[in-house]
Design a protein around this motif. Structure first.
Motif, PDB file in Angstrom:
ATOM      1  N   LEU A 200      -4.798  -2.985   0.482  1.00 50.90           N
ATOM      2  CA  LEU A 200      -3.165  -3.100   0.217  1.00 50.90           C
ATOM      3  C   LEU A 200      -2.623  -2.248   1.273  1.00 50.90           C
ATOM      4  CD1 LEU A 200      -3.035  -2.534  -3.606  1.00 50.90           C
ATOM      5  CD2 LEU A 200      -2.806  -4.701  -2.372  1.00 50.90           C
ATOM      6  N   LYS A 202      -3.544  -1.497   4.416  1.00 49.29           N
ATOM      7  CA  LYS A 202      -3.342  -2.399   5.713  1.00 49.29           C
ATOM      8  C   LYS A 202      -2.266  -3.468   5.779  1.00 49.29           C
ATOM      9  CE  LYS A 202      -6.243  -3.276   8.507  1.00 49.29           C
ATOM     10  NZ  LYS A 202      -7.212  -3.619   9.482  1.00 49.29           N
ATOM     11  N   ARG A 203      -2.159  -4.121   4.653  1.00 51.67           N
ATOM     12  CA  ARG A 203      -1.326  -5.115   4.567  1.00 51.67           C
ATOM     13  C   ARG A 203       0.328  -4.842   4.300  1.00 51.67           C
ATOM     14  NH1 ARG A 203      -1.838 -10.702   3.764  1.00 51.67           N
ATOM     15  NH2 ARG A 203       0.053 -11.726   2.453  1.00 51.67           N
ATOM     16  N   TYR A 204       0.426  -3.694   3.454  1.00 48.13           N
ATOM     17  CA  TYR A 204       1.779  -3.495   3.073  1.00 48.13           C
ATOM     18  C   TYR A 204       2.312  -2.094   3.622  1.00 48.13           C
ATOM     19  CZ  TYR A 204       1.214  -7.536  -0.108  1.00 48.13           C
ATOM     20  OH  TYR A 204       0.817  -8.810  -0.708  1.00 48.13           O
ATOM     21  N   GLY A 205       1.260  -1.287   4.467  1.00 41.84           N
ATOM     22  CA  GLY A 205       1.500  -0.097   4.764  1.00 41.84           C
ATOM     23  C   GLY A 205       1.435   1.251   3.576  1.00 41.84           C
ATOM     24  N   SER A 206       1.749   2.319   3.930  1.00 33.97           N
ATOM     25  CA  SER A 206       2.158   3.372   2.922  1.00 33.97           C
ATOM     26  C   SER A 206       3.086   3.170   2.096  1.00 33.97           C
ATOM     27  CB  SER A 206       1.897   4.646   3.581  1.00 33.97           C
ATOM     28  OG  SER A 206       0.588   4.952   4.194  1.00 33.97           O
ATOM     29  N   ASN A 207       3.137   2.107   1.122  1.00 27.55           N
ATOM     30  CA  ASN A 207       4.113   1.715   0.189  1.00 27.55           C
ATOM     31  C   ASN A 207       4.054   2.889  -0.900  1.00 27.55           C
ATOM     32  OD1 ASN A 207       5.647   0.370  -1.916  1.00 27.55           O
ATOM     33  ND2 ASN A 207       5.895  -1.323  -0.327  1.00 27.55           N
ATOM     34  N   ILE A 210       2.357   1.249  -3.933  1.00 26.90           N
ATOM     35  CA  ILE A 210       0.711   1.420  -4.081  1.00 26.90           C
ATOM     36  C   ILE A 210       0.518   2.801  -4.761  1.00 26.90           C
ATOM     37  CG2 ILE A 210      -1.175   1.312  -2.844  1.00 26.90           C
ATOM     38  CD1 ILE A 210       0.360  -0.453  -0.763  1.00 26.90           C
ATOM     39  N   SER A 290      -5.324   4.793   4.954  1.00 34.40           N
ATOM     40  CA  SER A 290      -5.615   3.620   3.937  1.00 34.40           C
ATOM     41  C   SER A 290      -6.148   3.916   2.672  1.00 34.40           C
ATOM     42  CB  SER A 290      -6.436   2.447   4.701  1.00 34.40           C
ATOM     43  OG  SER A 290      -7.715   3.026   5.053  1.00 34.40           O
TER      44      SER A 290
END
Length: 371
Positions: A200, A202-207, A210, A290
């Motif tokens: 997650l 890697k795909r969306y960054g440190s959102n 999440i 991550s």
């Protein structure tokens, strides 16, 4: 206790080599970090691989399980044994039994596997290999590894698999190692949130969503009652033998008086320090960042279930991630602040190291050499 003190001093003082490059007459040229890993883990390996089967609560029992699988009339018979799960472990035991079925050999090959696996993980992920090795000892992961060899083989496989998944989410080797680790010890399936975290972020960054999702999940899990732990045991039946009160290291209970909560509070402080630093710097999406949602998840559950030994064992691979996170965090701070943090951390962890020995949790004292 003296041998563990010598080990700790060895790990600390051989750190001198970590910033050197070792060469001899152009025959070989090796980095100080590799030399340090070799020196430190050689000592760790010797103590683990040549110990008595009476060092570690589960060691003698598992050496007998190994002998049962190794002495089976056929691989099919070994796999059909129902007193222990883990077909991959049974498979390994059956074929390694061609070499020896003794408890000494079981301890030797499992210890070798664990030491190589954890050394590789540290080498591939740590910003400070000497500190990570020191943490392996003083977070008591070393002592725990002498108790639950089968689970630790699965742990080191899953940790290294996580690195491959971080680099390539479709890595056949990474997913293969992860499922292999589950085949050795099925409780490693509960390490899956770490893989989800990596994918997650890697795909969306440190959102922040999440993080919220993992926190909410952890809080929900923390509301589980004792009855729910019995439900968990239905999926991991091997642990049922620990709840009848006859095993000295029972999983449902409070053999450590909840002292591990101190470690989880330390982990929470480290995450706060990392968050403070990341507010002042541009946050990078690297391996450490991550896995932060997953370790935050584990810290919340660890604090909530600090007196539950079953949950503590489930969370061991998450604890191992701090071998990478702690050096990463402290090296972000300037020299003066970093030295102060080192002093506080090292003092507390050395105390923790001796606290574990004083309580003799896991039957690690006195140390005995195997026959």
């Amino acid at each position: 206790m003296e041998v563990y003190t010598i080990l700790l001093l060895w790990v600390i003082f051989t750190g001198y080599f970590s910033n050197k490059r070792i060469s001899y007459n152009h025959i070989f040229n090796i980095s100080g970090e590799k030399m340090y890993l070799f020196l430190s883990f050689s000592f760790i390996w010797i103590l683990m691989a040549f110990r008595s089967p009476y060092i570690g609560t589960d060691t003698l029992a598992y050496s007998e399980y190994y002998a049962a699988f190794a002495n089976a009339n056929s691989l099919t018979n070994a796999l059909n044994e129902e007193f222990l799960s883990g077909d991959v472990f049974k498979f390994l035991s059956y074929f390694l039994g061609a070499i020896s079925t003794s408890s000494a050999f079981y301890i030797f090959w499992t210890s070798t596997f664990i030491c190589i696996g954890i050394a590789l993980y540290i080498y591939r992920t740590s910003k400070s290999i000497p500190m990570s090795t020191f943490l392996f000892l003083t977070l008591n992961l070393f002592f725990i590894s002498m108790n639950i060899g089968r689970q630790w083989i699965a742990i080191v496989l899953s940790l290294n698999a996580l690195i491959f998944i971080y680099k390539d989410s479709r890595s056949i080797l990474g997913w293969g190692l992860f499922f292999l680790s589950i085949g050795i010890h099925n409780v490693i399936a509960l390490f899956l949130p770490a893989y989800i975290s990596v994918l997650l972020v890697k795909r969306y960054g440190s959102n922040k969503f999440i993080y919220y999702a993992f926190i909410l999940c952890a809080l929900s899990c923390s509301l589980l009652s004792f009855v729910d732990m019995i439900t968990v045991l239905q999926y991991f039946p091997h642990y049922i033998r620990y709840i009848d009160g006859t095993n000295p290291d029972g999983l449902i209970g409070d053999t450590g008086n909840g002292k591990i909560v101190i470690e989880y509070i330390l982990f929470l402080c480290i995450l706060v320090l990392l968050k403070i630093k990341n507010k002042k710097e541009r946050e990078q999406v690297d391996f450490v960042m991550s896995i932060i949602p997953a370790v935050l998840f584990s810290v919340i559950i660890g604090i909530a279930f600090s007196k539950n030994n079953l949950m503590n064992r489930i969370l061991i691979p998450y604890q191992c991630l701090f071998l990478t996170i702690i050096p990463y965090t402290l090296l972000k701070y300037k020299a003066v602040t970093r030295v102060m943090l080192y002093i506080i951390l090292f003092s507390g962890l050395i105390f923790n190291y001796y606290l574990r020995m004083d309580g003799n949790l896991g039957n690690i004292i006195p140390y005995e050499i195997g026959i």
